[in-house]
Write a protein that holds these residues in place. Structure first.
Motif, PDB file in Angstrom:
ATOM      1  N   ALA A   1      -7.817   9.942  -3.386  1.00 34.73           N
ATOM      2  CA  ALA A   1      -8.532   9.780  -4.557  1.00 34.73           C
ATOM      3  C   ALA A   1      -9.363  11.688  -4.694  1.00 34.73           C
ATOM      4  O   ALA A   1      -9.380  12.575  -5.177  1.00 34.73           O
ATOM      5  CB  ALA A   1      -8.615   9.568  -5.406  1.00 34.73           C
TER       6      ALA A   1
ATOM      7  N   TYR B   1       2.866  11.791   0.497  1.00 32.25           N
ATOM      8  CA  TYR B   1       1.577  10.543   0.972  1.00 32.25           C
ATOM      9  C   TYR B   1       1.385  10.891   1.840  1.00 32.25           C
ATOM     10  O   TYR B   1       0.456  10.650   2.892  1.00 32.25           O
ATOM     11  CB  TYR B   1       2.555   9.447   0.537  1.00 32.25           C
TER      12      TYR B   1
ATOM     13  N   LEU C   1      -0.081   6.850  -6.080  1.00 33.54           N
ATOM     14  CA  LEU C   1      -0.917   7.708  -6.588  1.00 33.54           C
ATOM     15  C   LEU C   1      -1.508   8.914  -6.200  1.00 33.54           C
ATOM     16  O   LEU C   1      -1.157   9.841  -7.068  1.00 33.54           O
ATOM     17  CB  LEU C   1      -2.180   6.600  -6.104  1.00 33.54           C
TER      18      LEU C   1
ATOM     19  N   SER D   1      -7.254   4.218  -1.920  1.00 37.61           N
ATOM     20  CA  SER D   1      -7.376   4.614  -3.166  1.00 37.61           C
ATOM     21  C   SER D   1      -8.478   5.732  -3.614  1.00 37.61           C
ATOM     22  O   SER D   1      -8.102   6.872  -3.690  1.00 37.61           O
ATOM     23  CB  SER D   1      -7.007   3.802  -4.260  1.00 37.61           C
TER      24      SER D   1
ATOM     25  N   LYS E   1       2.388   1.531  -3.597  1.00 34.24           N
ATOM     26  CA  LYS E   1       0.997   1.968  -4.450  1.00 34.24           C
ATOM     27  C   LYS E   1       0.177   4.093  -4.463  1.00 34.24           C
ATOM     28  O   LYS E   1       0.085   4.304  -5.714  1.00 34.24           O
ATOM     29  CB  LYS E   1      -0.055   1.475  -4.542  1.00 34.24           C
ATOM     30  N   HIS E   2       0.369   4.119  -2.840  1.00 42.96           N
ATOM     31  CA  HIS E   2      -0.288   4.946  -2.676  1.00 42.96           C
ATOM     32  C   HIS E   2       0.238   6.439  -2.688  1.00 42.96           C
ATOM     33  O   HIS E   2       0.192   7.319  -2.972  1.00 42.96           O
ATOM     34  CB  HIS E   2      -1.592   5.428  -1.548  1.00 42.96           C
TER      35      HIS E   2
ATOM     36  N   ASP F   1     -11.528   3.725 -10.601  1.00 44.62           N
ATOM     37  CA  ASP F   1     -10.630   2.822  -9.794  1.00 44.62           C
ATOM     38  C   ASP F   1     -11.517   1.615 -10.500  1.00 44.62           C
ATOM     39  O   ASP F   1     -12.416   1.471  -9.644  1.00 44.62           O
ATOM     40  CB  ASP F   1     -10.521   3.552  -8.524  1.00 44.62           C
TER      41      ASP F   1
ATOM     42  N   LEU G   1      -6.146   3.368 -12.826  1.00 48.91           N
ATOM     43  CA  LEU G   1      -5.920   2.771 -11.596  1.00 48.91           C
ATOM     44  C   LEU G   1      -6.044   1.364 -11.296  1.00 48.91           C
ATOM     45  O   LEU G   1      -7.687   1.057 -11.465  1.00 48.91           O
ATOM     46  CB  LEU G   1      -5.964   3.544 -10.156  1.00 48.91           C
TER      47      LEU G   1
ATOM     48  N   ASP H   1       0.550  -0.987  -0.021  1.00 46.16           N
ATOM     49  CA  ASP H   1       0.183   0.534  -0.236  1.00 46.16           C
ATOM     50  C   ASP H   1       0.889   1.225   0.018  1.00 46.16           C
ATOM     51  O   ASP H   1       0.479   2.625  -0.687  1.00 46.16           O
ATOM     52  CB  ASP H   1      -0.974   0.145   1.427  1.00 46.16           C
TER      53      ASP H   1
END
Length: 325
Positions: free
Chosen positions: A104, A81, A22, A100, A18-19, A40, A166, A15
């Motif tokens: 977002a 992040y 993102l 996510s 990934k985040h 998503d 995503l 995570d």
């Protein structure tokens, strides 16, 4: 197919990678006034209680987000992040982890839109409740109770001609690797200029490696980052790392990852087998960046094995509540 619940893994090392990526992409898209869509394909529950039943059972956040809290001198990609995580924990205790959809929504401006797919009957109920709590507008956010692989086709290209897609299924079903690759190929036919971000697990499955190699053969501009935190287990089970493959990435992402990946490798390493790679490729077919960015040697980690939670960081949540998903 409905056995997977992401709450069990919320805030783990996968995570984090990934985040963090993102959030960087969302920040980059916000630098222009023009509206954009975020789609998503596997939204999950949206927001997770780190002191809840699921996260408390696994405790995976201990080797993920917890290691970042208070770690010295985080690079900008990680700092951004952590600021996003803090915004969901204003009391300074990291008890909620935004997935996510929440990240977002946190980044979107009033004229941007969020389109979510989730097929799991329990997850989508939690997701709908979460979005109501966050005060979303039906005009800005929509949720479809269907398979995101199939539903993605009808949304591309978005009317704005700017968008982030995503794709991060659980990959519990081995067919997800094939479906992901096909979704990217179909998506590029409809929306060649779109930013497609694909997360995948580093596991001892041939399908994971084959999918990554197939993505790298696409004749488009891409960035491929991986983070391994430990040696694969002898029984072949478990997640020893993860990867993010980004098509049409922000031009700033490569340099930010060059700074962030060595720091993440050191901070999240569980043994001496931790490593990272970073590759880029230009749309014309010639390499645009470094081949695997691996450090030849890494200094030993501190004796404690990981930085303390209560750190001397000014902004992000400094503590975790006693309870544990």
């Amino acid at each position: 197919m409905f056995s997977y619940r992401h709450a069990f893994h919320a805030g783990n090392h996968a995570d984090v990678l990934k985040h963090a990526i993102l959030v960087q992409i969302l920040d980059y898209f916000n630098r222009k006034d023009a509206p954009y869509w975020v789609i998503d394909t596997h939204a999950g529950a949206g927001l997770y209680a780190l002191d809840g039943e699921w996260a408390g059972q696994s405790g995976e956040v201990v080797d993920g987000l917890d290691r970042l809290l208070g770690a010295p001198r985080p690079p900008e990609l990680v700092e951004r992040y952590l600021r996003a995580i803090q915004d969901f924990n204003p009391d300074g205790v990291a008890s909620r982890y935004p997935g996510s959809p929440a990240l977002a929504l946190h980044a979107l401006r009033p004229h941007d839109k969020l389109r979510l797919f989730e097929l799991h009957p329990t997850e989508i109920e939690v997701l709908e409740s979460t979005l109501r709590q966050l005060g979303t507008s039906r005009r800005q956010v929509s949720i479809a109770r269907e398979d995101g692989f199939g539903g993605l086709k009808r949304l591309l290209p978005p009317p704005t001609r700017r968008g982030i897609v995503l794709i991060d299924p659980s990959y519990e079903d081995k067919q997800d690797y094939r479906h992901t690759l096909q979704a990217v190929r179909d998506g590029l036919e409809r929306f060649a200029s779109g930013c497609f971000a694909v997360w995948y697990p580093l596991v001892q499955r041939v399908q994971a490696h084959e999918m990554a190699r197939a993505l790298e053969r696409l004749p488009v501009e891409w960035l491929h980052a991986t983070l391994t935190v430990r040696k694969p287990s002898a029984d072949g089970l478990g997640l020893h790392g993860s990867g993010m493959f980004v098509i049409n990435p922000p031009w700033t992402l490569h340099e930010e990852l060059r700074a962030a990946l060595p720091w993440l490798e050191k901070t999240l390493a569980q043994d001496e087998h931790a490593r990272h790679t970073l590759q880029t490729h230009a749309a014309a077919g010639s390499p645009a960046g470094a081949s695997p960015a691996r450090k030849p040697a890494r200094p030993p980690r501190p004796a404690e094995g990981r930085p303390p939670r209560a750190a001397a960081r000014p902004a992000p949540a400094q503590k975790r509540s006693p309870g544990r998903k």
